[in-house]
Scaffold this active site. Sequence first.
Site, short mmCIF file in Angstrom:
data_model
loop_
_atom_site.label_atom_id
_atom_site.label_comp_id
_atom_site.label_asym_id
_atom_site.label_seq_id
_atom_site.Cartn_x
_atom_site.Cartn_y
_atom_site.Cartn_z
N ASP A 81 14.65 -21.37 -0.64
CA ASP A 81 15.66 -21.91 -1.55
C ASP A 81 15.91 -20.95 -2.72
O ASP A 81 14.97 -20.38 -3.29
CB ASP A 81 15.17 -23.27 -2.07
CG ASP A 81 16.25 -24.08 -2.74
OD1 ASP A 81 17.44 -23.78 -2.53
OD2 ASP A 81 15.91 -25.05 -3.46
N HIS A 178 21.20 -29.17 -11.26
CA HIS A 178 19.79 -29.19 -10.91
C HIS A 178 18.99 -29.98 -11.95
O HIS A 178 19.38 -30.04 -13.13
CB HIS A 178 19.23 -27.77 -10.84
CG HIS A 178 19.80 -26.96 -9.71
ND1 HIS A 178 20.58 -25.85 -9.91
CD2 HIS A 178 19.71 -27.12 -8.36
CE1 HIS A 178 20.94 -25.34 -8.73
NE2 HIS A 178 20.43 -26.10 -7.78
N GLY A 207 21.43 -30.23 -6.17
CA GLY A 207 21.36 -31.20 -7.26
C GLY A 207 21.52 -32.62 -6.77
O GLY A 207 22.18 -33.45 -7.42
N SER A 209 19.22 -34.96 -6.53
CA SER A 209 18.39 -35.95 -7.23
C SER A 209 19.16 -36.59 -8.37
O SER A 209 19.79 -35.89 -9.18
CB SER A 209 17.13 -35.28 -7.79
OG SER A 209 16.29 -34.83 -6.76
#
Length: 286
Positions: A81, A178, A207, A209
């Site tokens: 990532d 993020h 992003g 979450s």
Amino acid sequence: MLTNLNEVLPQARKEGYAVPAFDCIEDFMVRTILDTAEKNNSPVILMSLRHDLEGKGFSYIAGLINKVAPKYHIPIVLHLDHAEDFEFIKKAIDNGFSSVMYDGSKLPFEENIKNTKEVVDYAHAKGVTVEAELGHVGGMNLDGSKEGDSQLTKSEDVKTFIEKTGVDALAVSIGTAHGVYESEPKLNIERLKEINEVSSVPLVLHGGSGTPVKQVQKSIKNGITKINIFADLRISMYKGLLKAAEKAKKDARIDPTPDMLFEPIKNYLSNTVATKIEELFSDNRV
């Protein structure tokens, strides 16, 4: 079984779901995520950041996942990532990563294309897929520093970028960030529709979450096939840790048993993973 993005994302795009991509930092997370994904018959992407691979991290994380992946019947992608260093990307590929992300989103458009193409040429020769980013997803870094403001992806750049780089998946910026949100985001679904219309490859949302579920699901219906999740995992494990500490204190134990220590953390983490799988419509796809 270990595979790459080309084996999971095109199907997700065709059938209207997204494959959850979870950042992993320890073997505890790997086992809990894989067991939960298999229980829910979901493909899964396990990701690692450079921070967690330094030192002996490649051996602990990549080595472990490559060893256990054949024991599971679900498709598992081992994905690097947010890598910006070509030499580090090569090292990841040499250590068994089946997919990598080159992040040139902070660079000028032409430089992003040039660097991404170099990564693609090297990775494809090794049978490894490549994700790139166009536009920029800002937010917070793990150390609490600000990553910079987000810049929405321009739909008019997408076709040229894909054709010149040969990437397998494209991360786009449509309003997420993020880390933990300071206020509720509002995704630009109209921009996503424009991007999806011209994109020949599956699209990725970073992003994931904290983004409202309805907005996430609307993005899936309009082309998003991979959603990155990390902060929600850290929050769930923290809640489990507090629960474990509370239990040990209640039982007046200065030497809590392994189950007393780890079971609450595992349960909270597993519940979060299962919830994400369901929200992304990826359950029962294997």
